[in-house]
Design an enzyme around this catalytic site. Structure first.
Site, PDB file in Angstrom:
ATOM      1  N   LYS A  45       0.846  -1.202   0.000  1.00  5.91           N
ATOM      2  CA  LYS A  45       0.000   0.000   0.000  1.00  5.91           C
ATOM      3  C   LYS A  45       0.880   1.250   0.000  1.00  5.91           C
ATOM      4  O   LYS A  45       0.478   2.299  -0.511  1.00  5.91           O
ATOM      5  CB  LYS A  45      -0.900  -0.055   1.235  1.00  5.91           C
ATOM      6  N   ASN A  46       2.084   1.154   0.550  1.00  2.00           N
ATOM      7  CA  ASN A  46       2.949   2.337   0.590  1.00  2.00           C
ATOM      8  C   ASN A  46       3.884   2.430  -0.620  1.00  2.00           C
ATOM      9  O   ASN A  46       4.786   3.262  -0.639  1.00  2.00           O
ATOM     10  CB  ASN A  46       3.731   2.381   1.903  1.00  2.00           C
ATOM     11  N   CYS A 143      -3.845   9.240   8.310  1.00  2.00           N
ATOM     12  CA  CYS A 143      -4.204   8.786   9.655  1.00  2.00           C
ATOM     13  C   CYS A 143      -3.917   9.859  10.691  1.00  2.00           C
ATOM     14  O   CYS A 143      -2.996  10.651  10.526  1.00  2.00           O
ATOM     15  CB  CYS A 143      -3.417   7.530   9.989  1.00  2.00           C
ATOM     16  N   ASP A 333       5.102   1.423  11.646  1.00  2.00           N
ATOM     17  CA  ASP A 333       3.845   0.735  11.311  1.00  2.00           C
ATOM     18  C   ASP A 333       3.769  -0.689  11.866  1.00  2.00           C
ATOM     19  O   ASP A 333       2.737  -1.324  11.795  1.00  2.00           O
ATOM     20  CB  ASP A 333       3.679   0.684   9.785  1.00  2.00           C
ATOM     21  N   ARG A 441      -8.308   0.818   4.192  1.00  3.78           N
ATOM     22  CA  ARG A 441      -7.352   1.716   3.527  1.00  3.78           C
ATOM     23  C   ARG A 441      -6.049   0.977   3.227  1.00  3.78           C
ATOM     24  O   ARG A 441      -5.320   1.335   2.291  1.00  3.78           O
ATOM     25  CB  ARG A 441      -7.020   2.921   4.428  1.00  3.78           C
TER      26      ARG A 441
HETATM   27  N1  EPU Z   1       7.674  15.077   8.259  1.00  3.57           N
HETATM   28  C1  EPU Z   1       7.818  16.438   8.409  1.00  3.57           C
HETATM   29  N2  EPU Z   1       7.685  17.245   7.315  1.00  3.57           N
HETATM   30  C2  EPU Z   1       7.416  16.718   6.077  1.00  3.57           C
HETATM   31  C3  EPU Z   1       7.273  15.329   5.925  1.00  3.57           C
HETATM   32  C4  EPU Z   1       7.415  14.512   7.038  1.00  3.57           C
HETATM   33  O1  EPU Z   1       8.065  16.928   9.508  1.00  3.57           O
HETATM   34  O2  EPU Z   1       7.290  17.506   5.115  1.00  3.57           O
HETATM   35  C5  EPU Z   1       7.796  14.222   9.451  1.00  3.57           C
HETATM   36  C6  EPU Z   1       6.469  13.537   9.773  1.00  3.57           C
HETATM   37  O3  EPU Z   1       5.622  14.380  10.494  1.00  3.57           O
HETATM   38  C7  EPU Z   1       6.926  12.331  10.557  1.00  3.57           C
HETATM   39  C8  EPU Z   1       8.256  11.973   9.867  1.00  3.57           C
HETATM   40  O4  EPU Z   1       8.680  13.143   9.178  1.00  3.57           O
HETATM   41  O5  EPU Z   1       7.178  12.674  11.881  1.00  3.57           O
HETATM   42  C9  EPU Z   1       8.187  10.826   8.913  1.00  3.57           C
HETATM   43  O6  EPU Z   1       7.198  11.051   7.927  1.00  3.57           O
HETATM   44  P1  EPU Z   1       7.332  10.466   6.454  1.00  3.57           P
HETATM   45  O7  EPU Z   1       7.321  11.582   5.495  1.00  3.57           O
HETATM   46  O8  EPU Z   1       8.482   9.516   6.412  1.00  3.57           O
HETATM   47  O9  EPU Z   1       5.995   9.640   6.331  1.00  3.57           O
HETATM   48  P2  EPU Z   1       4.978   9.618   5.123  1.00  3.57           P
HETATM   49  O10 EPU Z   1       5.692   9.563   3.830  1.00  3.57           O
HETATM   50  O11 EPU Z   1       3.931  10.655   5.307  1.00  3.57           O
HETATM   51  C10 EPU Z   1       4.908   7.017   4.900  1.00  3.57           C
HETATM   52  C11 EPU Z   1       3.826   5.982   5.017  1.00  3.57           C
HETATM   53  C12 EPU Z   1       3.433   5.809   6.463  1.00  3.57           C
HETATM   54  C13 EPU Z   1       4.678   5.365   7.244  1.00  3.57           C
HETATM   55  C14 EPU Z   1       5.792   6.412   7.058  1.00  3.57           C
HETATM   56  C15 EPU Z   1       7.084   5.987   7.733  1.00  3.57           C
HETATM   57  C16 EPU Z   1       2.643   6.213   2.947  1.00  3.57           C
HETATM   58  C17 EPU Z   1       1.402   6.615   2.239  1.00  3.57           C
HETATM   59  N3  EPU Z   1       2.665   6.410   4.249  1.00  3.57           N
HETATM   60  O12 EPU Z   1       4.307   8.220   5.393  1.00  3.57           O
HETATM   61  O13 EPU Z   1       2.493   4.769   6.495  1.00  3.57           O
HETATM   62  O14 EPU Z   1       4.357   5.252   8.600  1.00  3.57           O
HETATM   63  O15 EPU Z   1       6.040   6.614   5.664  1.00  3.57           O
HETATM   64  O16 EPU Z   1       7.553   4.790   7.195  1.00  3.57           O
HETATM   65  O17 EPU Z   1       3.575   5.702   2.349  1.00  3.57           O
HETATM   66  C18 EPU Z   1       0.698   3.553   7.324  1.00  3.57           C
HETATM   67  O18 EPU Z   1       0.898   2.790   6.377  1.00  3.57           O
HETATM   68  O19 EPU Z   1      -0.112   3.305   8.263  1.00  3.57           O
HETATM   69  C19 EPU Z   1       1.434   4.802   7.368  1.00  3.57           C
HETATM   70  C20 EPU Z   1       1.119   5.810   8.192  1.00  3.57           C
END
Ligand code: EPU
Length: 461
Positions: A45-46, A143, A333, A441
């Site tokens: 999914k990611n 989420c 996760d 989701r």
């Molecule tokens: N962050 C910032 N600023 C940004 C982007 C991120 O401060 O512009 C912070 C976030 O707030 C967080 C950290 O950096 O504290 C990590 O966030 P990241 O950007 O790595 O996460 P994401 O890309 O939004 C994806 C997955 C998440 C998974 C994380 C970490 C998807 C759609 N989502 O989120 O998946 O937990 O990477 O591996 O790929 C889930 O599957 O339940 C889920 C939440």
């Protein structure tokens, strides 16, 4: 009405009388029996939604295989269709064809209405700027596990030459002088921001150097897709990625990497319920860190060519200390499903959550079911730390073993939601889980999979 019709109505009425009046968003689980059997996991999914976004960059159609049937995919498919991408399902299950020949601007209101709670729209920025010279991103959902800002994304896009304007309804971006390569150092190895840089840099003019990049397996798979399309990307040691911009990319044909989060969730379910689950499609390399922890807790596993078998070998489970981290650390996760198994371990486990600032909310309901979990909202001091402490981190102390008993609990977020299913399966008595829709989701056909594993439940959706 014929006799046959009236007979049919009688049978329907009898069936209705045995229904317990659940909505399609609810399930009643009769806990206490082990999960046993085999299920399959499909593409991550990611990864899959991002691979679909990458198709926007090609001059010809792309084919993505092994796509899971989860709602995030449907959201992205709809968003791409709104932008003129012809999205069709292939003959094989899980196969999607994405033809970006006629990409066009979409109405802001339609984008907003369609994006729902997904965070994927932010990743359309770079590709749409390349294709159309402008992009609009509505307010983002996802989420409820923290603020989840997009500052890294916007900062990176500005470095490529994008002009970002914040509107009451979202963010509007233009690229009056096109997009050019940039030197970017992320403040944190964010998965999404790394994907943003990759999807933007591949067609930007000149070279991009990205430092402190995320290197999750899903990112490497996205890089493989972009390379198939004609991109030139080098992954260097120490989280450095070089991208040499090219003038044109073509479509790709790719089978999405398996969903290691789903695999880890079913593994935790097997452990917590004292079961034995073969997760078809799971692979060892992407799960090494999880497998180490699974073994330390007292679970056993066997790696096969076509999947991994996870089981509880008997005897007490052991407590562990975990720090969640970016890859190759223990994924954030993975912690929620494992926490349920840890409530059954003999002793005190500690989890330091370092990735998101609010990822222990789900433990309240577990305490209601009899668990003993204390959450430290400002984290805890621990001399033996390996992961750098972050400002907002939290910790959870889980003291076990504590028998769980059934309760009515409401799903708070995707991973917390799956952990509630595990808690219901582990508990004595009946558990009613509400707000079930969120789980779809990220977990394909989870009701059907529960059935395949012999779970005892009532679902009337
Ligand atoms: N962050 C910032 N600023 C940004 C982007 C991120 O401060 O512009 C912070 C976030 O707030 C967080 C950290 O950096 O504290 C990590 O966030 P990241 O950007 O790595 O996460 P994401 O890309 O939004 C994806 C997955 C998440 C998974 C994380 C970490 C998807 C759609 N989502 O989120 O998946 O937990 O990477 O591996 O790929 C889930 O599957 O339940 C889920 C939440």
């Amino acid at each position: 009405m014929t006799d046959n019709d009236s007979e049919g109505l009688k049978i329907d009425a009898q069936k209705a009388a045995t229904r317990v009046g659940l909505t399609s968003n609810e399930i009643i689980i009769n806990g206490g029996s082990p999960l046993k059997g085999r299920i399959e996991v499909r593409g991550a999914k990611n990864l899959a939604p991002k691979a679909m976004v990458a198709a926007l960059l090609g001059t010809s159609a792309s084919i993505l295989r092994n796509v899971p049937n989860v709602s995030d995919i449907r959201v992205v498919a709809g968003l791409l269709a709104l932008h003129g991408v012809q999205v069709t399902r292939g003959a094989a299950e899980g196969e999607w064809r994405l033809d970006p020949s006629n990409v066009e601007q979409a109405h802001h209101a339609d984008i907003d209405a369609h994006a729902g709670s997904s965070r994927i729209p932010i990743l359309l920025c770079g590709p749409l700027l390349h294709r159309l010279g402008e992009a609009f991103i509505p307010d983002l959902g996802g989420c409820r596990i923290g603020d989840r800002p997009i500052d890294f994304h916007l900062e990176a896009l500005r470095k490529f030459g994008a002009v970002v304007e914040k509107l009451p309804s979202g963010i509007s971006l233009t690229a009056p002088n096109g997009l050019h390569g940039a030197n970017i150092e992320l403040p944190y190895p964010s998965v999404g921001a790394t994907e943003q840089v990759l999807l933007t840099s591949v067609l930007a003019q000149g070279q991009t150097e990205l430092r402190n990049a995320a290197i999750e397996p899903e990112i490497i798979d996205l890089i493989c897709i972009l390379q198939k399309m004609g991109a030139i990307i080098t992954v260097e040691p120490n989280r450095v990625i070089f991208i040499e911009g090219v003038e044109e990319l073509r479509g790709y044909d790719h089978r999405a990497l398996f969903d290691r989060n789903e695999a880890a969730s079913w593994a935790s379910a097997a452990l917590a319920t004292k079961g034995d689950v073969f997760v078809g499609g799971a692979q060892q390399e992407e799960m090494m860190t999880f497998l180490n922890v699974f073994r330390k807790v007292g679970g056993d596993f066997e790696v096969h060519d076509d999947g991994i078998r996870f089981w509880h070998p008997g005897g007490p489970l052991k407590p562990v200390t975990i720090e969640t981290d970016v890859h190759p650390g223990f994924m954030t996760d993975w912690q929620q499903p494992l926490v349920v198994a840890l409530t059954q371990a003999e002793g005190v486990s500690t989890i330091h959550e370092t990735v998101y600032e609010n990822r222990f909310g789900f433990t309240d309901a577990l305490n209601k079911m009899g668990a003993n979990i204390e959450v430290y909202k400002d984290g805890m001091h621990d001399d033996a730390r390996r992961v750098m402490r972050r400002e907002f981190e939290q910790a959870a102390i889980i003291s076990g073993p504590t028998p769980l008993t059934g309760a009515e609990i409401e799903v708070p977020d995707l991973r917390g939601g799956f952990s509630y299913l595990i808690a219901g399966l582990t508990a004595e008595g009946q558990t009613k889980v509400t707000n079930l829709g969120i789980i779809s989701r990220g977990y394909e056909n989870f009701i059907e999979k529960l059935r395949l594993l012999g779970a005892d439940f009532v679902y009337e959706g």
